[in-house]
Design a protein around this motif. Sequence first.
Motif, PDB file in Angstrom:
ATOM      1  N   ASP A  66      19.966  39.924  70.111  1.00  0.00           N
ATOM      2  CA  ASP A  66      20.885  40.439  69.550  1.00  0.00           C
ATOM      3  C   ASP A  66      20.245  40.864  67.649  1.00  0.00           C
ATOM      4  O   ASP A  66      20.341  40.858  67.225  1.00  0.00           O
ATOM      5  CB  ASP A  66      21.770  39.452  68.837  1.00  0.00           C
ATOM      6  N   VAL A  67      18.824  41.242  67.942  1.00  0.00           N
ATOM      7  CA  VAL A  67      17.501  40.751  66.902  1.00  0.00           C
ATOM      8  C   VAL A  67      16.722  42.302  67.015  1.00  0.00           C
ATOM      9  O   VAL A  67      16.083  42.123  67.931  1.00  0.00           O
ATOM     10  CB  VAL A  67      17.377  39.381  66.710  1.00  0.00           C
TER      11      VAL A  67
ATOM     12  N   LEU B  42      24.506  34.730  55.385  1.00  0.00           N
ATOM     13  CA  LEU B  42      25.492  35.883  56.219  1.00  0.00           C
ATOM     14  C   LEU B  42      25.934  35.968  57.699  1.00  0.00           C
ATOM     15  O   LEU B  42      24.688  35.975  57.993  1.00  0.00           O
ATOM     16  CB  LEU B  42      24.841  36.904  55.546  1.00  0.00           C
ATOM     17  N   GLY B  43      26.608  36.231  58.283  1.00  0.00           N
ATOM     18  CA  GLY B  43      27.213  35.992  59.667  1.00  0.00           C
ATOM     19  C   GLY B  43      26.759  37.380  60.593  1.00  0.00           C
ATOM     20  O   GLY B  43      26.679  38.703  59.529  1.00  0.00           O
ATOM     21  N   TYR B  44      25.966  37.349  61.621  1.00  0.00           N
ATOM     22  CA  TYR B  44      25.241  38.825  62.023  1.00  0.00           C
ATOM     23  C   TYR B  44      26.168  38.993  63.628  1.00  0.00           C
ATOM     24  O   TYR B  44      25.901  37.355  64.179  1.00  0.00           O
ATOM     25  CB  TYR B  44      24.269  39.494  62.046  1.00  0.00           C
ATOM     26  N   GLY B  45      26.773  40.296  63.367  1.00  0.00           N
ATOM     27  CA  GLY B  45      26.487  40.382  65.650  1.00  0.00           C
ATOM     28  C   GLY B  45      25.434  41.078  66.019  1.00  0.00           C
ATOM     29  O   GLY B  45      24.903  40.544  67.344  1.00  0.00           O
TER      30      GLY B  45
ATOM     31  N   MET C 263      27.179  44.347  61.119  1.00  0.00           N
ATOM     32  CA  MET C 263      25.196  44.936  61.522  1.00  0.00           C
ATOM     33  C   MET C 263      24.604  43.667  59.904  1.00  0.00           C
ATOM     34  O   MET C 263      25.317  44.955  58.905  1.00  0.00           O
ATOM     35  CB  MET C 263      25.276  46.276  61.575  1.00  0.00           C
ATOM     36  N   VAL C 264      23.466  44.020  59.737  1.00  0.00           N
ATOM     37  CA  VAL C 264      23.135  43.087  58.991  1.00  0.00           C
ATOM     38  C   VAL C 264      21.248  43.561  59.199  1.00  0.00           C
ATOM     39  O   VAL C 264      20.788  43.549  60.132  1.00  0.00           O
ATOM     40  CB  VAL C 264      22.752  41.884  58.176  1.00  0.00           C
TER      41      VAL C 264
ATOM     42  N   ALA D 191      21.762  30.674  66.875  1.00  0.00           N
ATOM     43  CA  ALA D 191      22.004  30.000  67.560  1.00  0.00           C
ATOM     44  C   ALA D 191      23.504  30.288  67.344  1.00  0.00           C
ATOM     45  O   ALA D 191      24.224  30.726  67.528  1.00  0.00           O
ATOM     46  CB  ALA D 191      22.114  28.333  68.161  1.00  0.00           C
ATOM     47  N   ALA D 192      23.989  29.964  65.390  1.00  0.00           N
ATOM     48  CA  ALA D 192      24.641  30.488  64.905  1.00  0.00           C
ATOM     49  C   ALA D 192      25.368  31.400  64.361  1.00  0.00           C
ATOM     50  O   ALA D 192      26.120  32.078  63.850  1.00  0.00           O
ATOM     51  CB  ALA D 192      24.287  29.386  63.805  1.00  0.00           C
ATOM     52  N   HIS D 193      24.255  32.916  64.451  1.00  0.00           N
ATOM     53  CA  HIS D 193      24.004  34.076  63.813  1.00  0.00           C
ATOM     54  C   HIS D 193      24.395  34.128  62.953  1.00  0.00           C
ATOM     55  O   HIS D 193      25.056  34.621  62.450  1.00  0.00           O
ATOM     56  CB  HIS D 193      25.581  34.758  64.846  1.00  0.00           C
ATOM     57  N   LEU D 194      23.627  33.330  62.036  1.00  0.00           N
ATOM     58  CA  LEU D 194      23.868  33.939  60.243  1.00  0.00           C
ATOM     59  C   LEU D 194      21.837  33.663  59.825  1.00  0.00           C
ATOM     60  O   LEU D 194      21.517  33.426  60.389  1.00  0.00           O
ATOM     61  CB  LEU D 194      24.391  32.302  60.312  1.00  0.00           C
ATOM     62  N   VAL D 195      21.918  34.857  58.782  1.00  0.00           N
ATOM     63  CA  VAL D 195      21.189  34.384  58.132  1.00  0.00           C
ATOM     64  C   VAL D 195      21.575  33.651  56.739  1.00  0.00           C
ATOM     65  O   VAL D 195      21.727  33.781  55.941  1.00  0.00           O
ATOM     66  CB  VAL D 195      20.587  36.433  57.769  1.00  0.00           C
TER      67      VAL D 195
END
Length: 405
Positions: free
Chosen positions: A264-265, A94-97, A1-2, A82-86
Amino acid sequence: MVIIGAGECGGRAALTLRDLGHEGPVTLVGDEPHLPYERPPLSKEAMTSEAPLIKAIASDELLAERSIRHIHSVRAVAVDRAAHLVRFSEGSSLGYGKLLLATGSVPRKLPMPGLGGRCVYLRTFNDALAIRAHLKPENRVAIIGGGFIGLELAASARKLGATVTVLEAQPRILMRGVPAEIAEIIHKAHQAEGVKVLTGQGITAIADDGTQVRITLADRQDIVADLAVIGIGAVPVTALAAEAGLAIDNGIAVDENLCTADPDVFAAGDCCSVPLAVYGGRRVRLEAWRNAQEQGALAAKNMLGANEAHAAVPWFWSDQYGLTLQIAGLSDEGRSTVRRDLYDGAFILFHLAEDGRLVAASGIGPGNAVARDIRLAEMLIAKRATPAPEALGSQSVKLKSLLAA
């Protein structure tokens, strides 16, 4: 979780994730150097208390105890869905779910030439400290904008002895969401405390020479001040979402679950607009302390799969000179108004839709004079109640009985 945005909303979301038993990583990212903190005190206690302190939502110790990673002084610059990255300003990522955007809002800029270092805005604790340094008996402060923030700041400035002028281009102060009858009481309270309030006057020029600010009004009157604080509203921080391809509609557009078109957002707080079921799905963006709390908690639930719809009634408040103004609901939804007088000059205006449904209640009075009845009105609004106007206006009829009915 981000969570991007470490303010009231983001901080509450992080804590709620733990309260609900989430055991995975929780990362809270903010661009300020401080712990998550409440913003309402910035125009009040942070100005007038002997030792201004941040009213933090959580300490470093609590965040560590709850295993919440807090990354401060970092700005998110891109979301790669697409990559689930911030991606962040200093080059890290930083990756996120699941991702929550709680990016808040920033002061609306005054689009005029001539603004220098003595023309400032109030949004952060550091802004508050900079303004506070000018609130002295020998100083003149001009406040551009007669909304909640500007008026609360005017009250604080007067408490510290500064000479204060409030400039509002609209015909009256508090045009947005506050009935004229209540705005007039606030106006008179400021005048009684020595604040000069000028309404219906546009600004034609500003000259900031580094030592003072000269503001020329449409009637050619000049207002000279040692500091000008600009409070003409706020705009949602949406660039991150927009660049990620998410819809923007007076803020990041979310559904009733605070979810964007990307499952996911999520988005919550000042930065998003949400459809309110109690007003037939009207899309609204709310800038209020309690809304940030409520939406932060709701977003956390739904990030964990609760699928719970936003059902809270909007609620706003302000304290000035011992008077408390509270509003539940959206008064512009009303087509008729019923007044209920309380005690010590306090009263509540109930706003009714064409079908008789109670859609808002606006109250003002000393201290907590209106708090209980506004809370009951809020519950009636949530239930879509249609109480008899004569019952709403009668002191002898308890609102609690209308709720029970």
